[in-house]
Design an enzyme around this catalytic site. Structure first.
Site, PDB file in Angstrom:
ATOM      1  N   ASP A   1      -6.379  -6.905   4.134  1.00 16.07           N
ATOM      2  CA  ASP A   1      -5.741  -5.498   4.339  1.00 16.07           C
ATOM      3  C   ASP A   1      -5.661  -4.872   5.689  1.00 16.07           C
ATOM      4  O   ASP A   1      -6.857  -4.896   6.283  1.00 16.07           O
ATOM      5  CB  ASP A   1      -6.575  -4.579   3.335  1.00 16.07           C
ATOM      6  CG  ASP A   1      -6.032  -3.053   3.194  1.00 16.07           C
ATOM      7  OD1 ASP A   1      -4.997  -2.892   3.764  1.00 16.07           O
ATOM      8  OD2 ASP A   1      -6.644  -2.251   2.239  1.00 16.07           O
TER       9      ASP A   1
ATOM     10  N   ASP B   1      -4.803   3.387  -1.648  1.00 19.67           N
ATOM     11  CA  ASP B   1      -5.957   3.853  -0.709  1.00 19.67           C
ATOM     12  C   ASP B   1      -6.588   5.260  -0.877  1.00 19.67           C
ATOM     13  O   ASP B   1      -5.845   6.061  -0.519  1.00 19.67           O
ATOM     14  CB  ASP B   1      -5.322   3.336   0.609  1.00 19.67           C
ATOM     15  CG  ASP B   1      -5.157   2.156   1.038  1.00 19.67           C
ATOM     16  OD1 ASP B   1      -6.071   1.159   0.871  1.00 19.67           O
ATOM     17  OD2 ASP B   1      -3.977   1.938   1.456  1.00 19.67           O
TER      18      ASP B   1
ATOM     19  N   SER C   1       0.912  -1.161  -0.101  1.00 18.42           N
ATOM     20  CA  SER C   1      -0.086   0.137  -0.050  1.00 18.42           C
ATOM     21  C   SER C   1       0.882   1.262  -0.080  1.00 18.42           C
ATOM     22  O   SER C   1       1.722   1.576   0.876  1.00 18.42           O
ATOM     23  CB  SER C   1      -0.970   0.196   1.104  1.00 18.42           C
ATOM     24  OG  SER C   1      -1.348   1.369   1.450  1.00 18.42           O
TER      25      SER C   1
ATOM     26  N   HIS D   1      -8.422   0.957  -4.091  1.00 17.33           N
ATOM     27  CA  HIS D   1      -9.407   0.571  -2.899  1.00 17.33           C
ATOM     28  C   HIS D   1     -10.118   1.819  -2.548  1.00 17.33           C
ATOM     29  O   HIS D   1      -9.419   2.837  -1.865  1.00 17.33           O
ATOM     30  CB  HIS D   1      -8.438   0.054  -1.596  1.00 17.33           C
ATOM     31  CG  HIS D   1      -9.196  -0.312  -0.249  1.00 17.33           C
ATOM     32  ND1 HIS D   1      -8.556  -0.547   0.699  1.00 17.33           N
ATOM     33  CD2 HIS D   1     -10.547  -0.327  -0.243  1.00 17.33           C
ATOM     34  CE1 HIS D   1      -9.488  -0.792   1.746  1.00 17.33           C
ATOM     35  NE2 HIS D   1     -10.759  -0.680   1.045  1.00 17.33           N
TER      36      HIS D   1
ATOM     37  N   MET E   1      -9.081   7.785   0.370  1.00 18.73           N
ATOM     38  CA  MET E   1      -9.788   8.057   1.465  1.00 18.73           C
ATOM     39  C   MET E   1     -10.506   9.339   1.464  1.00 18.73           C
ATOM     40  O   MET E   1      -9.975  10.261   0.730  1.00 18.73           O
ATOM     41  CB  MET E   1      -9.098   8.188   2.534  1.00 18.73           C
ATOM     42  CG  MET E   1      -8.422   6.753   2.784  1.00 18.73           C
ATOM     43  SD  MET E   1      -7.511   6.722   4.408  1.00 18.73           S
ATOM     44  CE  MET E   1      -6.646   5.201   4.351  1.00 18.73           C
TER      45      MET E   1
ATOM     46  N   MET F   1     -11.323  -6.443   5.435  1.00 18.10           N
ATOM     47  CA  MET F   1     -10.533  -5.453   6.293  1.00 18.10           C
ATOM     48  C   MET F   1     -10.143  -6.067   7.460  1.00 18.10           C
ATOM     49  O   MET F   1     -11.052  -6.550   8.426  1.00 18.10           O
ATOM     50  CB  MET F   1     -11.267  -4.126   6.461  1.00 18.10           C
ATOM     51  CG  MET F   1     -11.377  -3.340   5.224  1.00 18.10           C
ATOM     52  SD  MET F   1     -10.258  -2.832   4.309  1.00 18.10           S
ATOM     53  CE  MET F   1      -8.865  -1.954   5.639  1.00 18.10           C
TER      54      MET F   1
ATOM     55  N   MET G   1     -12.219   3.970  -0.231  1.00 20.52           N
ATOM     56  CA  MET G   1     -12.825   4.083   0.984  1.00 20.52           C
ATOM     57  C   MET G   1     -13.678   5.471   1.079  1.00 20.52           C
ATOM     58  O   MET G   1     -13.210   6.567   1.697  1.00 20.52           O
ATOM     59  CB  MET G   1     -11.871   4.124   2.247  1.00 20.52           C
ATOM     60  CG  MET G   1     -11.399   2.664   2.465  1.00 20.52           C
ATOM     61  SD  MET G   1      -9.855   2.809   3.288  1.00 20.52           S
ATOM     62  CE  MET G   1      -8.708   3.006   1.790  1.00 20.52           C
TER      63      MET G   1
ATOM     64  N   HIS H   1      -1.272  -1.451  -4.301  1.00 21.39           N
ATOM     65  CA  HIS H   1      -2.643  -1.072  -3.944  1.00 21.39           C
ATOM     66  C   HIS H   1      -2.789   0.365  -3.509  1.00 21.39           C
ATOM     67  O   HIS H   1      -1.605   1.008  -2.736  1.00 21.39           O
ATOM     68  CB  HIS H   1      -2.644  -1.863  -2.328  1.00 21.39           C
ATOM     69  CG  HIS H   1      -3.827  -1.957  -1.548  1.00 21.39           C
ATOM     70  ND1 HIS H   1      -4.932  -2.605  -1.985  1.00 21.39           N
ATOM     71  CD2 HIS H   1      -4.511  -1.017  -0.539  1.00 21.39           C
ATOM     72  CE1 HIS H   1      -5.971  -2.350  -1.273  1.00 21.39           C
ATOM     73  NE2 HIS H   1      -5.600  -1.445  -0.312  1.00 21.39           N
TER      74      HIS H   1
HETATM   75  C1  DX5 Z   1      -6.229   1.053   5.850  1.00 13.77           C
HETATM   76  C2  DX5 Z   1      -5.605   0.877   4.211  1.00 13.77           C
HETATM   77  C3  DX5 Z   1      -4.397   0.120   4.196  1.00 13.77           C
HETATM   78  C4  DX5 Z   1      -3.444   0.185   4.896  1.00 13.77           C
HETATM   79  C5  DX5 Z   1      -2.564  -0.865   5.409  1.00 13.77           C
HETATM   80  O1  DX5 Z   1      -7.254   1.974   5.702  1.00 13.77           O
HETATM   81  O2  DX5 Z   1      -6.689   0.369   3.410  1.00 13.77           O
HETATM   82  O3  DX5 Z   1      -4.302  -0.478   2.948  1.00 13.77           O
HETATM   83  O4  DX5 Z   1      -2.473   1.099   4.162  1.00 13.77           O
HETATM   84  O5  DX5 Z   1      -1.541  -0.523   6.289  1.00 13.77           O
HETATM   85  P1  DX5 Z   1      -0.668  -1.442   7.317  1.00 13.77           P
HETATM   86  O6  DX5 Z   1      -0.176  -2.756   6.373  1.00 13.77           O
HETATM   87  O7  DX5 Z   1       0.598  -0.688   7.726  1.00 13.77           O
HETATM   88  O8  DX5 Z   1      -1.683  -1.997   8.189  1.00 13.77           O
HETATM   89 ZN    ZN Z   2      -6.457  -0.664   1.581  1.00 12.63          ZN
END
Ligand code: DX5
Ligand code: ZN
Length: 231
Positions: A177, A39, A12, A70, A41, A141, A72, A37
């Site tokens: 994840d 993320d 990620s 991904h 948000m 998750m 969110m 990956h």
């Molecule tokens: C959390 C994200 C993850 C995050 C994982 O909201 O979706 O992808 O970056 O990070 P680690 O591996 O540090 O838990």
């Molecule tokens: Zn993620």
């Protein structure tokens, strides 16, 4: 993208240097990442803000493997076209993000992407039973989404096993994840996962000037996961 259940490590880039994404992506791929990956948000569905479609489009030319986006965010549907145009290979939406997940998943496929559905730690597997035939990936998750570096929630291992049962023979990836390390990876792989997202466990100690650390971190996760497959 052809389907198989081999173990895939998906770093990620939430844990990368935000001033240097192109070089970070090239470094993790050179060091063995299978997917990248991303993320996304929105400060509303989760309490943090990251990238929009223009940033994702800027990452695209650096990604030679698979760009795994991904989302969110809520709502999802108004932004699907933009993330597809930004070059996402896979777009994953949360089942909790709105009342019409079936429509959302259809729209992701109609936009030419693979469709993923994600479950927060508090959401039961039943929530995706009625969409399992229209997805390419289920994302479990193992932390509450929003931040990197959180601790793995052990109860999600059992959920991965239930998702594996639900998937059966379908060509559907099972991705996990949050809090994935060489210690937690074997547990989720033994339960049926094939795609492991890892942020802090891949980037910790490394940099674009010391990329071999990324390589060692990726290898440590992969070796622990593969040992679990061998049983
Ligand atoms: C959390 C994200 C993850 C995050 C994982 O909201 O979706 O992808 O970056 O990070 P680690 O591996 O540090 O838990
Ligand atoms: Zn993620």
């Amino acid at each position: 993208m052809t389907f198989d259940r081999s173990i895939k490590i998906a770093p990620s880039i939430l844990s990368a240097d935000f001033a240097n994404f192109g070089a970070e992506i090239r470094a993790i791929e050179a060091q063995g990442a299978d997917w990248v990956h991303v993320d996304v948000m929105d400060g509303h569905f989760v309490p943090n803000l990251t990238f929009g479609p223009p940033a994702v489009a800027a990452f695209r030319p650096h990604v030679k493997t698979v760009m795994d986006v991904h989302l969110m965010i809520a709502p999802v549907d108004p932004y699907i076209e933009a993330f597809a145009r930004a070059g996402a290979d896979i777009i994953t939406a949360h089942v909790e993000a709105g009342p019409h997940i079936h429509r959302t998943l259809q729209a992701i496929r109609a936009a030419g992407c693979k469709a993923g559905v994600s479950l927060n730690p508090g959401t039961p597997v039943e929530a995706i039973e009625n969409v399992i035939d229209i997805v390419d990936l289920v994302l479990v998750m193992s932390v509450n989404p929003g931040f990197g570096g959180q601790s793995f929630i052990e109860s999600q291992v059992e959920k991965v096993a239930r998702v594996r049962q639900l998937v059966g023979d379908r060509p559907v990836h099972i991705e996990v994840d949050g809090g994935i390390t060489p210690v937690t990876a074997p547990k989720v792989v033994a339960a049926g996962a094939d795609v492991l997202v890892a942020g802090s466990a891949v980037f910790k100690g490394g940099s674009v000037d010391r990329p071999e650390i990324y390589g060692a971190n990726i290898r440590a996760i992969r070796e622990a996961a593969e040992a679990a497959r061998r049983g």
